[in-house]
Design a protein around this motif. Structure first.
Motif, short mmCIF file in Angstrom:
data_model
loop_
_atom_site.label_atom_id
_atom_site.label_comp_id
_atom_site.label_asym_id
_atom_site.label_seq_id
_atom_site.Cartn_x
_atom_site.Cartn_y
_atom_site.Cartn_z
N UNK A 1 49.04 51.24 28.61
CA UNK A 1 47.47 51.70 27.98
C UNK A 1 46.39 51.36 28.29
N UNK A 2 46.19 49.74 28.61
CA UNK A 2 44.60 49.04 28.76
C UNK A 2 44.22 49.52 29.50
N UNK A 3 42.64 49.04 29.22
CA UNK A 3 41.39 49.47 30.20
C UNK A 3 41.07 47.98 30.80
N UNK A 4 41.32 48.15 32.11
CA UNK A 4 40.73 46.61 32.78
C UNK A 4 39.47 46.68 33.74
N UNK A 5 38.78 46.16 33.36
CA UNK A 5 37.88 45.77 34.46
C UNK A 5 37.56 44.76 34.55
N UNK A 6 37.70 44.26 36.13
CA UNK A 6 38.11 42.78 36.41
C UNK A 6 36.32 43.08 37.91
N UNK A 7 36.18 42.14 37.40
CA UNK A 7 34.39 41.37 38.36
C UNK A 7 35.11 39.75 39.31
N UNK A 8 35.46 39.60 39.94
CA UNK A 8 35.82 39.70 41.43
C UNK A 8 35.21 38.94 42.55
N UNK B 1 38.40 34.38 44.75
CA UNK B 1 38.10 33.37 43.99
C UNK B 1 38.54 33.19 43.14
N UNK B 2 37.19 33.84 42.60
CA UNK B 2 36.93 33.29 40.85
C UNK B 2 37.41 35.35 40.42
N UNK B 3 38.00 35.01 39.60
CA UNK B 3 38.17 36.55 38.34
C UNK B 3 37.50 36.78 37.49
N UNK B 4 36.87 37.73 36.81
CA UNK B 4 37.46 37.77 35.24
C UNK B 4 37.91 38.60 34.71
N UNK C 1 48.08 40.65 17.63
CA UNK C 1 47.76 39.30 18.22
C UNK C 1 46.86 38.30 17.90
N UNK C 2 47.17 36.88 17.81
CA UNK C 2 46.27 36.21 18.31
C UNK C 2 45.21 35.90 19.57
N UNK C 3 44.40 36.10 19.71
CA UNK C 3 43.97 35.80 20.86
C UNK C 3 44.41 35.16 22.21
N UNK C 4 45.64 33.63 21.69
CA UNK C 4 46.03 32.98 22.44
C UNK C 4 47.73 33.47 22.79
N UNK C 5 47.75 34.59 22.13
CA UNK C 5 48.87 35.52 22.15
C UNK C 5 48.84 36.26 23.32
N UNK C 6 47.23 37.29 22.94
CA UNK C 6 46.52 38.08 24.05
C UNK C 6 46.33 37.64 25.55
N UNK C 7 46.37 36.89 25.67
CA UNK C 7 45.97 36.05 26.92
C UNK C 7 47.06 35.37 27.30
N UNK D 1 45.93 34.24 43.50
CA UNK D 1 44.74 33.82 43.09
C UNK D 1 44.56 32.76 42.43
N UNK D 2 42.76 31.75 41.87
CA UNK D 2 42.62 30.93 41.38
C UNK D 2 42.25 30.32 39.91
N UNK D 3 40.81 31.73 40.11
CA UNK D 3 40.36 30.85 39.01
C UNK D 3 40.47 31.97 38.42
N UNK D 4 41.20 31.72 36.76
CA UNK D 4 40.75 33.58 36.02
C UNK D 4 40.44 33.23 34.99
N UNK D 5 39.60 33.66 34.55
CA UNK D 5 39.13 33.82 33.04
C UNK D 5 39.62 35.70 31.98
N UNK D 6 39.82 35.04 31.25
CA UNK D 6 40.76 36.73 30.84
C UNK D 6 40.29 36.51 28.78
N UNK D 7 39.67 37.56 29.11
CA UNK D 7 39.29 38.35 27.23
C UNK D 7 39.60 39.10 27.16
N UNK D 8 40.30 39.80 25.76
CA UNK D 8 41.25 40.63 25.18
C UNK D 8 40.67 41.10 24.22
#
Length: 78
Positions: A16-23, A26-29, A40-46, A62-69
């Protein structure tokens, strides 16, 4: 890995996810919105998203990944 491929991996695992990626290859947000994050806590989500990406991080694809949930309600207010 292309942004669309990365988004598809997450979308297939969290259907059911809505996903957006900027990458840049090498680096991905990564921003993921899902009702499955409710309660869920932010940690559990990540960790949930990281688990999906883990094989690709280990392989070096994949090398550098920043995750927002967010839940849908949180996404509206952010």
């Amino acid at each position: 890995m292309k942004n669309e491929e990365l988004a598809a991996l997450i979308d297939n695992a969290i259907n059911d996810a809505k996903v957006s990626i900027i990458g840049d290859g090498y680096h991905y947000n990564v921003k993921v919105i899902s009702v499955k994050f409710a309660g869920l806590t932010k940690v559990k989500r990540q960790q949930m998203v990281y688990q999906i990406l883990h094989p690709y991080i280990i392989s070096g694809e994949l090398h550098a990944v920043s995750i927002e949930t967010f839940t849908p309600e949180e996404a509206i207010n952010s």
